[in-house]
Design a protein around this motif. Sequence first.
Motif, mmCIF file in Angstrom:
data_model
loop_
_atom_site.group_PDB
_atom_site.id
_atom_site.type_symbol
_atom_site.label_atom_id
_atom_site.label_comp_id
_atom_site.label_asym_id
_atom_site.label_seq_id
_atom_site.Cartn_x
_atom_site.Cartn_y
_atom_site.Cartn_z
ATOM 1 N N LEU A 143 0.809 -1.174 0.088
ATOM 2 C CA LEU A 143 -0.106 -0.205 -0.087
ATOM 3 C C LEU A 143 1.050 1.529 0.037
ATOM 4 C CD1 LEU A 143 -2.858 -0.984 2.365
ATOM 5 C CD2 LEU A 143 -2.780 -1.167 -0.117
ATOM 6 N N GLY A 144 2.070 1.390 0.472
ATOM 7 C CA GLY A 144 2.801 2.359 0.218
ATOM 8 C C GLY A 144 4.318 1.930 1.052
ATOM 9 N N THR A 145 5.253 2.924 0.728
ATOM 10 C CA THR A 145 6.527 3.050 1.221
ATOM 11 C C THR A 145 6.977 4.292 1.325
ATOM 12 O OG1 THR A 145 7.898 3.059 -0.987
ATOM 13 C CG2 THR A 145 7.243 0.972 -0.361
ATOM 14 N N LYS A 146 7.800 4.526 2.524
ATOM 15 C CA LYS A 146 8.293 5.886 2.792
ATOM 16 C C LYS A 146 9.730 6.024 3.407
ATOM 17 C CE LYS A 146 7.500 10.342 3.772
ATOM 18 N NZ LYS A 146 7.272 11.191 2.466
ATOM 19 N N ARG A 147 10.534 6.816 2.927
ATOM 20 C CA ARG A 147 11.826 6.869 3.472
ATOM 21 C C ARG A 147 11.530 7.875 4.631
ATOM 22 N NH1 ARG A 147 16.368 4.752 0.241
ATOM 23 N NH2 ARG A 147 17.573 5.670 1.889
ATOM 24 N N ILE A 148 12.395 7.643 5.820
ATOM 25 C CA ILE A 148 12.365 8.485 6.730
ATOM 26 C C ILE A 148 13.771 8.621 7.177
ATOM 27 C CG2 ILE A 148 11.381 8.734 9.052
ATOM 28 C CD1 ILE A 148 9.445 6.251 8.380
ATOM 29 N N THR A 149 13.992 10.014 7.321
ATOM 30 C CA THR A 149 15.270 10.348 7.803
ATOM 31 C C THR A 149 15.182 10.690 9.529
ATOM 32 O OG1 THR A 149 16.031 10.851 5.991
ATOM 33 C CG2 THR A 149 17.317 11.884 7.771
ATOM 34 N N LEU A 150 15.978 10.178 10.363
ATOM 35 C CA LEU A 150 15.912 10.404 11.971
ATOM 36 C C LEU A 150 17.145 11.236 12.035
ATOM 37 C CD1 LEU A 150 14.837 7.454 13.609
ATOM 38 C CD2 LEU A 150 13.162 9.374 12.824
ATOM 39 N N PRO A 151 17.278 12.226 12.798
ATOM 40 C CA PRO A 151 16.276 12.378 14.070
ATOM 41 C C PRO A 151 14.967 13.297 13.396
ATOM 42 C CG PRO A 151 18.063 13.979 14.436
ATOM 43 C CD PRO A 151 18.426 13.195 13.272
ATOM 44 N N ILE A 152 13.830 13.229 14.048
ATOM 45 C CA ILE A 152 12.805 14.399 13.657
ATOM 46 C C ILE A 152 12.835 15.137 14.721
ATOM 47 C CG2 ILE A 152 11.507 12.418 12.223
ATOM 48 C CD1 ILE A 152 9.740 12.150 14.442
ATOM 49 N N SER A 153 12.306 16.466 14.491
ATOM 50 C CA SER A 153 12.473 17.434 15.570
ATOM 51 C C SER A 153 10.912 17.848 15.857
ATOM 52 C CB SER A 153 13.149 18.630 14.809
ATOM 53 O OG SER A 153 12.380 19.187 13.494
ATOM 54 N N ARG A 154 10.054 17.210 14.952
ATOM 55 C CA ARG A 154 8.398 17.560 15.168
ATOM 56 C C ARG A 154 7.715 16.340 14.765
ATOM 57 N NH1 ARG A 154 6.876 19.670 10.464
ATOM 58 N NH2 ARG A 154 8.508 20.690 9.297
ATOM 59 N N PRO A 155 6.210 16.473 14.981
ATOM 60 C CA PRO A 155 5.663 15.446 14.472
ATOM 61 C C PRO A 155 5.646 15.585 12.845
ATOM 62 C CG PRO A 155 4.481 16.345 16.316
ATOM 63 C CD PRO A 155 5.662 17.071 16.190
ATOM 64 N N THR A 156 5.557 14.654 12.110
ATOM 65 C CA THR A 156 5.652 14.552 10.783
ATOM 66 C C THR A 156 4.363 13.819 10.249
ATOM 67 O OG1 THR A 156 8.051 14.798 10.574
ATOM 68 C CG2 THR A 156 6.881 13.859 8.744
ATOM 69 N N GLU A 157 3.668 14.235 9.037
ATOM 70 C CA GLU A 157 2.679 13.795 8.517
ATOM 71 C C GLU A 157 2.669 13.650 7.281
ATOM 72 O OE1 GLU A 157 -1.755 15.192 7.628
ATOM 73 O OE2 GLU A 157 -1.462 15.308 9.813
#
Length: 176
Positions: A143-157
Amino acid sequence: MYCNAITTLSIILFIHYNYLQSTSLSIDIKAIDLSEDLNKLSTQNDELILLIYEVQDIDATLNEPLYSSEFTLDSKTNRQQLTTGIHKQSNLELLMLVLERDTERPIAQIEPVVRIHFNELIEAQANNDYNLIRKYLGNEDILGTKRITLPISRPTEFKLQGIQKMDRYTYVVILY
């Protein structure tokens, strides 16, 4: 309408509060439009698998997932909140995949195939190449893929949306 606004505001406040309180990456997944709600013969729910991997080299195979979860969303329970145990302030490149389970095949059989063939599966999903997805996953769907780079500084939608077997789906995903 007023109740929806209050509910949405309370969820936003909950997410921001938890973001400030927790060191672990949390995920909120909400089904706006289920992928199995068009056909009257379908289950009317989505049995989902969430896999999160650390990506060290895009051309290499992945190690075992840092996090995996199985859950079901339907018209009454359309939201799932998960805590991953992944430190959200670490310096990591992550790959998140959301699969829809359409068989009784256990995740222990599905996950290694995803791990080994993730590049082909991501490309097949982007190109709507259902034959290639079927070759590797049988009746399971991506249904989906997403690349995520940490650190995150705030909620991400972000949204995962598309058409699967002639039925539209939309999920809102919040990382916090």
